[in-house]
Scaffold this motif. Structure first.
Motif, PDB file in Angstrom:
ATOM      1  N   SER A 115      42.275 -20.092  66.931  1.00 33.07           N
ATOM      2  CA  SER A 115      42.241 -18.782  66.274  1.00 33.07           C
ATOM      3  C   SER A 115      41.278 -18.719  65.102  1.00 33.07           C
ATOM      4  CB  SER A 115      43.652 -18.406  65.802  1.00 33.07           C
ATOM      5  OG  SER A 115      44.122 -19.358  64.854  1.00 33.07           O
ATOM      6  N   TYR A 164      44.799 -14.526  74.759  1.00 33.39           N
ATOM      7  CA  TYR A 164      45.511 -15.705  74.255  1.00 33.39           C
ATOM      8  C   TYR A 164      46.471 -16.193  75.329  1.00 33.39           C
ATOM      9  CZ  TYR A 164      48.597 -18.518  71.235  1.00 33.39           C
ATOM     10  OH  TYR A 164      49.352 -19.529  70.672  1.00 33.39           O
ATOM     11  N   TYR A 169      42.320 -19.257  72.695  1.00 31.02           N
ATOM     12  CA  TYR A 169      41.818 -17.886  72.731  1.00 31.02           C
ATOM     13  C   TYR A 169      40.531 -17.863  73.553  1.00 31.02           C
ATOM     14  CZ  TYR A 169      45.148 -16.972  69.001  1.00 31.02           C
ATOM     15  OH  TYR A 169      46.299 -16.842  68.266  1.00 31.02           O
TER      16      TYR A 169
END
Length: 470
Positions: A115, A164, A169
């Motif tokens: 992230s 996700y 991601y």
């Protein structure tokens, strides 16, 4: 403002006298105002007639041109495979359609990112198919979410999203347009490590088909492929195809290796029926107006507002003659009733749907000619009706305008007369009040003189009494 004299000397109730005289003087105004009210009612009624005729005119405008009858429908035999629509340029008929492949947009995905992971610094060079290249700046601190937002903000014909999976991601890219030529091409200038094609830094996002493919293709750009009436491999970039069958648009929904469906193009006779029904309804509204305003009850002797009125009678007769009239030179029909549209026992127009639908199915071109032919002296029903209504409704020289202008002139004349009478009454009131005022003043003078003489006589009497005593 008038002056009240109140009969202080004479004892007369002069205000009451003047009020009663004014009431007599105002009787002509009352009569004029009643006449004006009658004219206003007629003016309003003519407004209602004009509105009804305008609605009839609007209904006829949908039947007066050949193009008004040009609607077609296109029906799919299997809407799971495709849907279809048709324009006025279509031709009736049927076509066999097989959908071999749907058009698809190009889709790509990246490898996984955390992230907060920086994607790398540099510039993304993005283009779709033969379109122009769009440059997108990426800073050293940008994450994959920042890159997705920057791509979307650039409006380069690609939609970006971040997916996700619970651990990582992934950047996904999808071309806006379908078609095999709309391939996404993404190259970079990687200023982080200086290598524009490796799998580190910003170059992890490179996709140069056939060369460096660091992104993974999840869906290939593809054309739709259909077979039409045995003609195979009809390719188009979109799933909406409007140039294979003239006047027909085909919207592909799914593909099948085996299934074939029939596309049927036919005239939209339902649209014509709807227009004819709209005309009948509008005409009956006009008839309802005449029934209300031109009626006469023999038992009560009560007449409608326009009973015996020449203008409305003329309009009614002209419309009646139009309905009963003939249209020459049409092979299958010469009267409206031949199409199933006729007056019933109650005097209203009604439609026999079976006759009308039969005429449309069996003699469609003759129906069109019956309504729309424009040859001088043999105009079609709708053409003649439109011309007649135009003459009635023309705002300058029309039948309705001529009548309402005359009524309005009468109203204006009455209002002028009322103003003149009111000025005359006002002058009379002022003059009369002045005369009563003068009368009161004269009576006051007489009263004062009388009192003086009475005092003198009393004095003389007293003087004589005094003299006689001495």
């Amino acid at each position: 403002m008038s002056v009240s004299v109140s009969g202080l000397v004479s004892g007369l109730d002069t205000d009451s006298i003047i009020a009663q005289l004014l009431n007599v003087q105002q009787q002509p105004i009352v009569k004029l105002q009643r006449r004006e009210a009658d004219y206003q009612v007629k003016l309003s009624a003519y407004g209602s007639l004009q509105s009804s005729l305008s609605s009839l005119q609007a209904a006829m405008e949908g039947l007066g041109e050949t193009s008004d009858f040009g609607a077609f429908t296109a029906t799919s035999g299997d809407t799971d495979l495709f849907e279809a629509s048709a324009s006025a340029s279509a031709t009736p008929g049927s076509h066999e359609i097989k959908v071999t492949q749907l058009a698809a947009s190009h889709k790509l995905k990246s490898s996984g990112f955390s992230s907060s992971e920086n994607t790398g610094e540099g510039t993304i060079h993005l283009k779709v198919g033969s379109g122009g290249t769009v440059d997108i700046a990426v800073s050293a601190t940008d994450t994959i979410n920042d890159v997705a937002q920057a791509i979307n903000d650039a409006e380069a014909g690609v939609k970006a999203a971040v997916i996700y999976d619970g651990s990582d991601y992934f950047l996904t890219l999808a071309a806006d347009d379908t078609g095999e030529d709309n391939v996404i091409n993404l190259t970079v200038t990687d200023t982080g490590d200086g290598n524009n094609t490796d799998t580190n830094g910003l170059s992890r996002l490179v996709y140069d088909q056939g060369n460096t493919e660091n992104l993974t293709q999840t869906q290939a750009a593809a054309n739709s492929i259909i077979t039409v009436d045995g003609v195979p491999n009809v390719n188009r970039a979109s799933n909406t195809i409007d140039d294979v069958i003239t006047g027909v648009t085909i919207d592909l929904k799914s593909d099948s290796d085996t299934d074939t469906a029939t596309l049927t193009v036919s005239r939209d006779t339902a649209a014509v029926v709807s227009k004819i029904n709209a005309f009948v309804s509008a005409y009956n509204e006009v008839l309802n107006f005449f029934s209300k305003y031109q009626s006469y009850d023999q038992e009560t002797g009560t007449a409608g507002l326009f009973f015996g009125d020449g203008t409305t009678s003329s309009i009614r007769n002209r419309l009646r003659n139009m309905i009963a009239g003939t249209v020459p030179d049409v092979a299958s029909f010469d009267r409206l009733e031949d199409l199933g549209v006729s007056l019933n026992g109650g005097g209203q127009l009604e439609v026999d749907s079976s006759i009308l639908n039969g005429a449309l199915d069996d003699h469609f071109d003759d129906v069109v000619q019956f309504f729309t032919q424009s040859d001088a002296g043999s105009e079609g029903f709708a053409v003649r009706m439109e011309d007649t209504l135009d003459a009635m409704l023309d705002s300058t020289n029309g039948t309705i305008a001529a009548k309402t202008d005359g009524i309005q002139k009468s109203i204006d004349d009455i209002q002028d007369q009322v103003e003149r009478v009111e000025r005359r009454i006002s002058s009379w009131e002022t003059r009369t009040r002045a005369e009563f005022q003068a009368l009161e003043l004269l009576l006051a003078e007489y009263q004062a003189t009388s009192s003086y003489l009475d005092q003198q006589l009393v004095g003389l009497g007293n003087l004589n009494s005094y003299i006689s005593k001495t």
